[in-house]
Write an enzyme that holds these catalytic residues in place. Structure first.
Site, PDB file in Angstrom:
ATOM      1  N   GLU A 170     -56.485 -19.785   1.937  1.00  0.00           N
ATOM      2  CA  GLU A 170     -57.450 -18.773   2.047  1.00  0.00           C
ATOM      3  C   GLU A 170     -58.981 -19.328   1.828  1.00  0.00           C
ATOM      4  O   GLU A 170     -59.297 -19.443   0.814  1.00  0.00           O
ATOM      5  CB  GLU A 170     -57.207 -17.660   0.990  1.00  0.00           C
ATOM      6  CG  GLU A 170     -56.100 -17.048   0.922  1.00  0.00           C
ATOM      7  CD  GLU A 170     -56.144 -15.667   0.392  1.00  0.00           C
ATOM      8  OE1 GLU A 170     -55.824 -14.324   1.037  1.00  0.00           O
ATOM      9  OE2 GLU A 170     -56.506 -15.608  -0.958  1.00  0.00           O
ATOM     10  N   GLY A 217     -62.984 -11.177   2.133  1.00  0.00           N
ATOM     11  CA  GLY A 217     -63.625  -9.903   1.938  1.00  0.00           C
ATOM     12  C   GLY A 217     -65.022 -10.084   2.452  1.00  0.00           C
ATOM     13  O   GLY A 217     -65.963  -8.909   2.215  1.00  0.00           O
ATOM     14  N   GLU A 255     -60.152 -15.640  -6.659  1.00  0.00           N
ATOM     15  CA  GLU A 255     -60.779 -14.768  -7.546  1.00  0.00           C
ATOM     16  C   GLU A 255     -60.491 -15.416  -8.998  1.00  0.00           C
ATOM     17  O   GLU A 255     -61.201 -15.170 -10.036  1.00  0.00           O
ATOM     18  CB  GLU A 255     -60.510 -13.314  -7.216  1.00  0.00           C
ATOM     19  CG  GLU A 255     -61.244 -13.101  -5.869  1.00  0.00           C
ATOM     20  CD  GLU A 255     -60.702 -12.060  -5.221  1.00  0.00           C
ATOM     21  OE1 GLU A 255     -59.738 -11.030  -5.638  1.00  0.00           O
ATOM     22  OE2 GLU A 255     -61.029 -11.643  -3.964  1.00  0.00           O
ATOM     23  N   ASN A 275     -52.452  -7.882  -0.537  1.00  0.00           N
ATOM     24  CA  ASN A 275     -52.974  -8.128  -1.916  1.00  0.00           C
ATOM     25  C   ASN A 275     -53.973  -6.786  -2.236  1.00  0.00           C
ATOM     26  O   ASN A 275     -54.942  -6.840  -1.952  1.00  0.00           O
ATOM     27  CB  ASN A 275     -53.538  -9.325  -2.037  1.00  0.00           C
ATOM     28  CG  ASN A 275     -54.260  -9.766  -3.225  1.00  0.00           C
ATOM     29  OD1 ASN A 275     -54.103  -8.885  -4.501  1.00  0.00           O
ATOM     30  ND2 ASN A 275     -55.307 -10.761  -3.296  1.00  0.00           N
ATOM     31  N   HIS A 306     -55.048 -17.313  -6.831  1.00  0.00           N
ATOM     32  CA  HIS A 306     -56.124 -16.687  -5.861  1.00  0.00           C
ATOM     33  C   HIS A 306     -57.415 -17.205  -6.339  1.00  0.00           C
ATOM     34  O   HIS A 306     -57.910 -17.273  -7.095  1.00  0.00           O
ATOM     35  CB  HIS A 306     -55.779 -15.086  -5.853  1.00  0.00           C
ATOM     36  CG  HIS A 306     -56.677 -14.473  -4.835  1.00  0.00           C
ATOM     37  ND1 HIS A 306     -58.133 -14.410  -5.012  1.00  0.00           N
ATOM     38  CD2 HIS A 306     -56.181 -13.929  -3.820  1.00  0.00           C
ATOM     39  CE1 HIS A 306     -58.500 -13.717  -3.825  1.00  0.00           C
ATOM     40  NE2 HIS A 306     -57.451 -13.523  -3.154  1.00  0.00           N
ATOM     41  N   LYS A 318     -55.292  -6.240  -4.875  1.00  0.00           N
ATOM     42  CA  LYS A 318     -56.396  -6.606  -5.978  1.00  0.00           C
ATOM     43  C   LYS A 318     -56.409  -5.565  -7.061  1.00  0.00           C
ATOM     44  O   LYS A 318     -55.353  -4.824  -7.327  1.00  0.00           O
ATOM     45  CB  LYS A 318     -57.670  -6.973  -5.291  1.00  0.00           C
ATOM     46  CG  LYS A 318     -57.610  -7.999  -4.115  1.00  0.00           C
ATOM     47  CD  LYS A 318     -58.916  -8.348  -3.769  1.00  0.00           C
ATOM     48  CE  LYS A 318     -58.454  -9.432  -2.593  1.00  0.00           C
ATOM     49  NZ  LYS A 318     -59.840 -10.406  -2.011  1.00  0.00           N
ATOM     50  N   GLY A 377     -58.250  -6.513   1.802  1.00  0.00           N
ATOM     51  CA  GLY A 377     -58.807  -5.230   2.253  1.00  0.00           C
ATOM     52  C   GLY A 377     -57.948  -4.470   3.195  1.00  0.00           C
ATOM     53  O   GLY A 377     -57.783  -3.329   2.793  1.00  0.00           O
ATOM     54  N   SER A 423     -59.902 -11.865   5.456  1.00  0.00           N
ATOM     55  CA  SER A 423     -60.329 -10.913   6.555  1.00  0.00           C
ATOM     56  C   SER A 423     -59.337 -10.620   7.723  1.00  0.00           C
ATOM     57  O   SER A 423     -59.726 -10.656   8.899  1.00  0.00           O
ATOM     58  CB  SER A 423     -61.832 -11.014   6.918  1.00  0.00           C
ATOM     59  OG  SER A 423     -62.719 -11.002   5.875  1.00  0.00           O
TER      60      SER A 423
HETATM   61  P1  PGA Z   1     -59.414 -10.029   2.546  1.00  0.00           P
HETATM   62  O1  PGA Z   1     -58.886 -10.639   1.335  1.00  0.00           O
HETATM   63  O2  PGA Z   1     -58.301  -9.719   3.499  1.00  0.00           O
HETATM   64  O3  PGA Z   1     -60.154  -8.611   2.328  1.00  0.00           O
HETATM   65  O4  PGA Z   1     -60.519 -10.918   3.073  1.00  0.00           O
HETATM   66  C1  PGA Z   1     -57.892 -11.747   1.178  1.00  0.00           C
HETATM   67  C2  PGA Z   1     -57.287 -12.123  -0.086  1.00  0.00           C
HETATM   68  O5  PGA Z   1     -58.178 -12.233  -0.811  1.00  0.00           O
HETATM   69  O6  PGA Z   1     -56.274 -12.169  -0.444  1.00  0.00           O
END
Ligand code: PGA
Length: 253
Positions: free
Chosen positions: A170, A176, A100, A9, A98, A11, A238, A216
């Protein structure tokens, strides 16, 4: 048989040129180094989809996803992107719900159910995200909280439609933040979700549903997480922005 999947992803990162370089590097590395039966999915910003899909033509190991879509088919919805548009540029997957999007864009389970139906109606495959915030985890009610997200966001679907869904668990506190759920925490949730799916749709559908872990995920922890019996791969934020790191995660499925 459930699919093994690692989805990256991106983002809101990478301009077109940087995104195309990243996609080509991943495509080449996966072609050379990954020999399993799983798939990698690149979840790029909308503006990259068309160009990345050209790089992917005929590729069976790497697929393409949008990160969101409108619940509407077409019309006066300034700034929105429809499923037919997504399909027309060659993406076959859409990430929905997601955290977010839920948190910053007020996406509710009811809206996500509409979006899920729209995606399925276009013949695209949803990756449906769920997960609890830290306060819910600490309060101890996390299994019920996430089960409710599935109940309200998905369980109105027919069994035939539900069987096309991939779920991504998640935990918000792990996104993140560098904090990862332990394999035991991931396994506990994934097994609970599978049992919850079985209670509604039956054991066979539950057994065949891919449930990805996100939060993460890195090359250094992917193998351990993916070796849990109910973890069928990952949704990676990330670490998907670096081709070497992401390819190593793909190789861990
Ligand atoms: P992250 O994000 O691997 O940076 O923690 C995961 C995601 O939001 O899909």
């Amino acid at each position: 048989m459930r699919k093994k999947i690692v989805a990256g992803n991106w983002k809101m990162n990478k301009d077109l040129e940087a995104g195309l370089s990243l996609a080509s590097e991943v495509i080449n590395m996966v072609a050379d180094e990954y020999h399993g039966t799983g798939i990698a999915i690149l979840c790029t910003p909308f503006v990259h989809l068309h160009s990345v899909s050209k790089l992917l033509a005929g590729n069976t190991k790497v697929a393409l996803a949008a990160q969101n879509c409108s619940q509407y088919q077409s019309g006066a919805y300034t700034g929105e992107i429809s499923v037919e548009m997504i399909k027309s540029v060659g993406a076959t997957w859409v990430v929905l719900g997601h955290s977010e999007r839920r948190e910053y864009f007020n996406e509710t389970d009811a809206l996500l159910l509409e979006k899920t139906k729209t995606v399925l109606g276009a013949g695209l495959n949803p990756i449906f995200c769920c997960g609890e915030p830290l306060a819910i985890r600490e309060g101890g009610e996390y299994l019920n909280y996430v089960k409710d997200q599935l109940t309200h966001g998905l369980f109105a679907l027919s069994a035939e439609d539900f069987s096309k869904i991939v779920i991504a668990y998640e935990p918000i506190w792990a996104i993140g933040t560098g904090l990862t759920a332990s394999p035991e925490q991931a396994q506990e949730m994934h097994a609970a979700l599978r049992t919850h799916i079985a209670a509604h749709y039956g054991a066979e559908i539950a057994e065949n549903t891919s449930i990805l872990y996100g939060g993460s995920v890195k090359a250094s922890n992917a193998k351990e997480l993916f070796s849990c019996p109910d973890v069928d791969g990952g949704l990676v934020g990330g670490a998907s922005l670096q081709s070497r790191e992401f390819t190593e995660i793909v190789k861990a499925i």
